[in-house]
Write an enzyme that holds these catalytic residues in place. Structure first.
Site, PDB file in Angstrom:
ATOM      1  N   THR A   1       0.786  -1.214  -0.055  1.00  0.00           N
ATOM      2  CA  THR A   1       0.008   0.013   0.009  1.00  0.00           C
ATOM      3  C   THR A   1       0.938   1.453  -0.017  1.00  0.00           C
ATOM      4  O   THR A   1       0.311   2.415  -0.452  1.00  0.00           O
ATOM      5  CB  THR A   1      -0.939  -0.122   1.164  1.00  0.00           C
ATOM      6  OG1 THR A   1      -0.116  -0.465   2.531  1.00  0.00           O
ATOM      7  CG2 THR A   1      -1.982  -1.168   1.235  1.00  0.00           C
TER       8      THR A   1
ATOM      9  N   GLY B   1       1.254  -2.065  12.411  1.00  0.00           N
ATOM     10  CA  GLY B   1       0.322  -3.025  12.048  1.00  0.00           C
ATOM     11  C   GLY B   1      -0.879  -2.364  11.806  1.00  0.00           C
ATOM     12  O   GLY B   1      -0.960  -1.056  11.284  1.00  0.00           O
TER      13      GLY B   1
ATOM     14  N   CYS C   1      -3.171   3.153   6.183  1.00  0.00           N
ATOM     15  CA  CYS C   1      -3.624   2.623   7.487  1.00  0.00           C
ATOM     16  C   CYS C   1      -4.216   3.651   8.368  1.00  0.00           C
ATOM     17  O   CYS C   1      -5.193   3.253   9.197  1.00  0.00           O
ATOM     18  CB  CYS C   1      -2.563   1.866   8.180  1.00  0.00           C
ATOM     19  SG  CYS C   1      -1.054   3.172   8.577  1.00  0.00           S
TER      20      CYS C   1
HETATM   21  P1  NAD Z   1       0.571  -7.558   4.202  1.00  0.00           P
HETATM   22  O1  NAD Z   1       0.783  -7.848   5.595  1.00  0.00           O
HETATM   23  O2  NAD Z   1      -0.190  -8.520   3.266  1.00  0.00           O
HETATM   24  O3  NAD Z   1       2.300  -7.322   3.609  1.00  0.00           O
HETATM   25  C1  NAD Z   1       2.947  -6.640   4.300  1.00  0.00           C
HETATM   26  C2  NAD Z   1       4.571  -7.029   3.911  1.00  0.00           C
HETATM   27  O4  NAD Z   1       4.612  -8.377   4.860  1.00  0.00           O
HETATM   28  C3  NAD Z   1       4.689  -7.570   2.663  1.00  0.00           C
HETATM   29  O5  NAD Z   1       6.053  -7.363   2.127  1.00  0.00           O
HETATM   30  C4  NAD Z   1       4.554  -8.923   2.561  1.00  0.00           C
HETATM   31  O6  NAD Z   1       5.120  -9.564   1.672  1.00  0.00           O
HETATM   32  C5  NAD Z   1       4.857  -9.561   4.028  1.00  0.00           C
HETATM   33  N1  NAD Z   1       4.180 -10.776   4.743  1.00  0.00           N
HETATM   34  C6  NAD Z   1       2.985 -10.711   4.855  1.00  0.00           C
HETATM   35  N2  NAD Z   1       2.664 -11.506   5.672  1.00  0.00           N
HETATM   36  C7  NAD Z   1       3.874 -12.466   5.507  1.00  0.00           C
HETATM   37  C8  NAD Z   1       4.334 -13.691   6.059  1.00  0.00           C
HETATM   38  N3  NAD Z   1       3.550 -14.667   6.656  1.00  0.00           N
HETATM   39  N4  NAD Z   1       5.647 -13.918   6.081  1.00  0.00           N
HETATM   40  C9  NAD Z   1       6.521 -13.090   5.483  1.00  0.00           C
HETATM   41  N5  NAD Z   1       6.113 -11.989   4.970  1.00  0.00           N
HETATM   42  C10 NAD Z   1       4.969 -11.668   4.997  1.00  0.00           C
HETATM   43  O7  NAD Z   1      -0.208  -5.907   4.025  1.00  0.00           O
HETATM   44  P2  NAD Z   1      -0.409  -5.053   2.798  1.00  0.00           P
HETATM   45  O8  NAD Z   1      -1.412  -5.479   1.869  1.00  0.00           O
HETATM   46  O9  NAD Z   1       0.847  -5.116   1.844  1.00  0.00           O
HETATM   47  O10 NAD Z   1      -0.373  -3.849   3.706  1.00  0.00           O
HETATM   48  C11 NAD Z   1      -1.646  -3.378   4.032  1.00  0.00           C
HETATM   49  C12 NAD Z   1      -1.474  -3.742   5.518  1.00  0.00           C
HETATM   50  O11 NAD Z   1      -0.658  -3.010   6.132  1.00  0.00           O
HETATM   51  C13 NAD Z   1      -2.874  -2.946   6.438  1.00  0.00           C
HETATM   52  O12 NAD Z   1      -3.130  -3.892   7.109  1.00  0.00           O
HETATM   53  C14 NAD Z   1      -2.354  -1.543   6.782  1.00  0.00           C
HETATM   54  O13 NAD Z   1      -3.137  -1.146   7.653  1.00  0.00           O
HETATM   55  C15 NAD Z   1      -0.963  -1.926   7.133  1.00  0.00           C
HETATM   56  N6  NAD Z   1       0.085  -0.974   7.127  1.00  0.00           N
HETATM   57  C16 NAD Z   1       0.246  -0.272   8.332  1.00  0.00           C
HETATM   58  C17 NAD Z   1       1.162   0.761   8.545  1.00  0.00           C
HETATM   59  C18 NAD Z   1       1.549   1.310   9.991  1.00  0.00           C
HETATM   60  O14 NAD Z   1       2.469   2.210   9.857  1.00  0.00           O
HETATM   61  N7  NAD Z   1       0.962   0.750  10.767  1.00  0.00           N
HETATM   62  C19 NAD Z   1       1.592   1.344   7.349  1.00  0.00           C
HETATM   63  C20 NAD Z   1       1.095   0.801   6.157  1.00  0.00           C
HETATM   64  C21 NAD Z   1       0.438  -0.307   6.035  1.00  0.00           C
END
Ligand code: NAD
Length: 472
Positions: free
Chosen positions: A146, A245, A278
């Site tokens: 995102t 998160g 987020c």
């Molecule tokens: P996502 O959790 O699908 O992916 C985030 C990252 O984690 C990616 O690089 C993905 O490849 C990796 N990943 C996910 N699950 C994994 C696993 N089991 N093992 C290894 N790597 C893994 O999230 P997304 O769709 O890319 O982003 C959106 C989410 O992130 C939303 O829930 C949003 O609220 C959150 N977000 C939070 C913040 C913050 O600052 N708190 C900022 C941006 C996005």
């Protein structure tokens, strides 16, 4: 020839300044085999980062600031800004190009650099003790689809200012734009004489590679910006972990609010980058007295209200999968695109889809990350705050209120316990866009760092001198 000593001094100073400005800082080796931080394997990326970090700690603080400035300047160069913003939307299929320009600019301009690292000191009869923010070493950063480029810019500035190097593990669907950006940044860093490989990544990101990075003994700190699964994973790693998160930010609107302004702010915040941030408004709880006025105000500002319950149900089925999670093909798409797929033709100026539902509706409880904003009618502000608290699921991420009642504003802030709480403004004011303060794209609620900056990625170390160096 007689020359005024002041003139000579001025000339010498001018020459010294010119030499200083053009000087390349020699604090790291630059080899001919520079791959600009892009490696075939995670092990290579981590090892290169380890060597780079050793060189980085030999650099002066002013050098670190120079590296940060080089990152800012590179991102802010208009052709670079346009390229990464365009590529991010094209590759991920998520978000809005003009808003990506704003977000990338914000990350480059308002992420703090070395000024964030305040040294504290205690002095007395026993001497002087310094407490300084020092690097962890190699950081492993996992970035979301995102905000693929915003997070790389923001984390790179913070981590390098802190004296760390960083290995990025991007989402596979944001691979190419991450590689483009990291290459761009490393070229700029090389041009100002920075050690090679301050920022590294791999050619083919995958879950296996992320696991490898997390397990690598040289990686001292893990930073996950993403959903619950990856945050849980880094927090269970046994290493220093920072988890940024998911949120599901609610908005409360009461009868004391400036309704016209609240309507405009909510539409602008919720539709920003097609609702993927987020922090973006994800559901509204508005008191009955002003509910209809709020809806009219939102419609005036680009919201399209779905009235037909069967169409709302169809939208829900179309945009969620069998587990109730948002379907990837609709995440971060425009309101006009989603409505078109629903069979509703609207003008491209429509920014947000709104509908009246109850507080248990799936659109209220699920973080949808698309420009669909459910509105819930409540009797009074206390009920609105209770509903907002439930809808946020204890993420303690972000919440908004539109109200002039300071007692209720304070009550909501206390009840929600969110890292970011915004009063009478769009959500993005909370990350320094139209609001005071610095920015971040890694908001670490679960691990408590909050709006992360250079000092979040540091170890605090103490250095004590006994019986000396106090001067009172
Ligand atoms: P996502 O959790 O699908 O992916 C985030 C990252 O984690 C990616 O690089 C993905 O490849 C990796 N990943 C996910 N699950 C994994 C696993 N089991 N093992 C290894 N790597 C893994 O999230 P997304 O769709 O890319 O982003 C959106 C989410 O992130 C939303 O829930 C949003 O609220 C959150 N977000 C939070 C913040 C913050 O600052 N708190 C900022 C941006 C996005």
């Amino acid at each position: 020839m007689n020359m005024d000593i002041n003139i000579i001094e001025r000339l010498v100073r001018q020459v010294v300044n010119e030499v200083e400005e053009t000087k390349v800082i020699d604090c790291g080796a630059v080899s001919d085999t520079n791959v600009y931080g892009i490696y075939q394997s995670m092990d290579e990326a981590v090892l290169a980062s380890t060597a780079a970090q050793k060189n980085l700690v030999d650099c002066k603080m002013s050098d670190r600031q120079k590296f940060v400035d080089a990152i800012r300047k590179t991102v802010l160069k208009q052709e670079n800004l346009e390229r990464i913003s365009r590529d991010a939307v094209d590759e991920t299929g998520i978000g809005h190009y003009e808003h990506k320009l704003l977000k990338n600019r914000l990350a480059a301009e308002k992420t703090p650099g070395i000024e964030d690292l305040h040294t504290s000191a205690q002095s007395g009869d026993d001497g002087l003790t310094l407490i300084e923010y020092c690097p962890f070493g190699v950081a492993g950063a996992i970035t979301p689809t995102t905000n693929p480029t915003e997070t790389v810019i923001n984390n790179s500035i913070s981590m390098i200012a802190a004296g760390n190097t960083v290995v990025f593990s991007p989402h596979p669907r944001a691979k190419q734009v991450t590689i483009t950006l990291i290459t761009m940044l490393n070229k700029a860093l090389e041009a100002v004489g920075a050690p090679q490989d301050l920022i590294t990544t791999i050619k083919e990101p995958s879950i296996e590679n992320t696991n490898r990075m997390m397990e690598h003994p040289n990686v001292r700190m893990l930073v996950a910006t993403g959903g619950p699964s990856i945050v849980h994973k880094v927090m269970s790693s046994g290493k220093k972990a920072i988890g940024a998160g998911a949120g599901n930010p609610p908005v409360v609107v009461d009868e004391t609010a400036d309704i016209e302004k609240a309507a405009a702010d909510i539409v602008n915040g919720s539709s920003f980058d097609n609702n993927v941030p987020c922090i973006a408004e994800k559901e509204v709880f508005a008191v009955n007295e002003i509910f209809d006025r709020l809806v009219v105000g939102m419609e005036k500002n680009g919201a399209y209200k779905l009235e037909d319950p069967s169409l709302i149900q169809k939208l829900l089925e179309m945009t969620t999968n069998e587990k109730g999670a948002p379907k990837v093909q609709f995440v971060g798409k425009s309101a006009a695109y989603i409505l078109d797929k629903l069979g509703v033709r609207v003008d491209q100026n429509v920014k947000l889809i709104i509908m009246e539902v109850d507080e248990k509706h799936h659109f209220v409880t699920e973080e949808m990350m698309m420009p669909i904003l459910p509105l819930v009618r409540v009797n009074d502000v206390d009920e609105a705050i209770d509903c907002a608290h439930i809808a946020e699921h204890g993420n303690r991420h972000t919440a908004m209120i539109h109200s002039k009642n300071i007692d209720k504003i304070s009550k909501m802030a206390r009840v929600m316990e969110t890292t970011i709480f915004v009063k009478n403004a769009p959500s993005y004011a909370g990350i320094g866009f139209g609001g005071e303060g610095c920015t971040t794209f890694t908001i670490a609620g679960p691990t408590g760092e909050g709006l992360t900056s250079a000092k979040s990625f540091c170890r605090k170390r103490r250095c004590t001198m006994v019986d000396a160096l106090h001067i009172r």
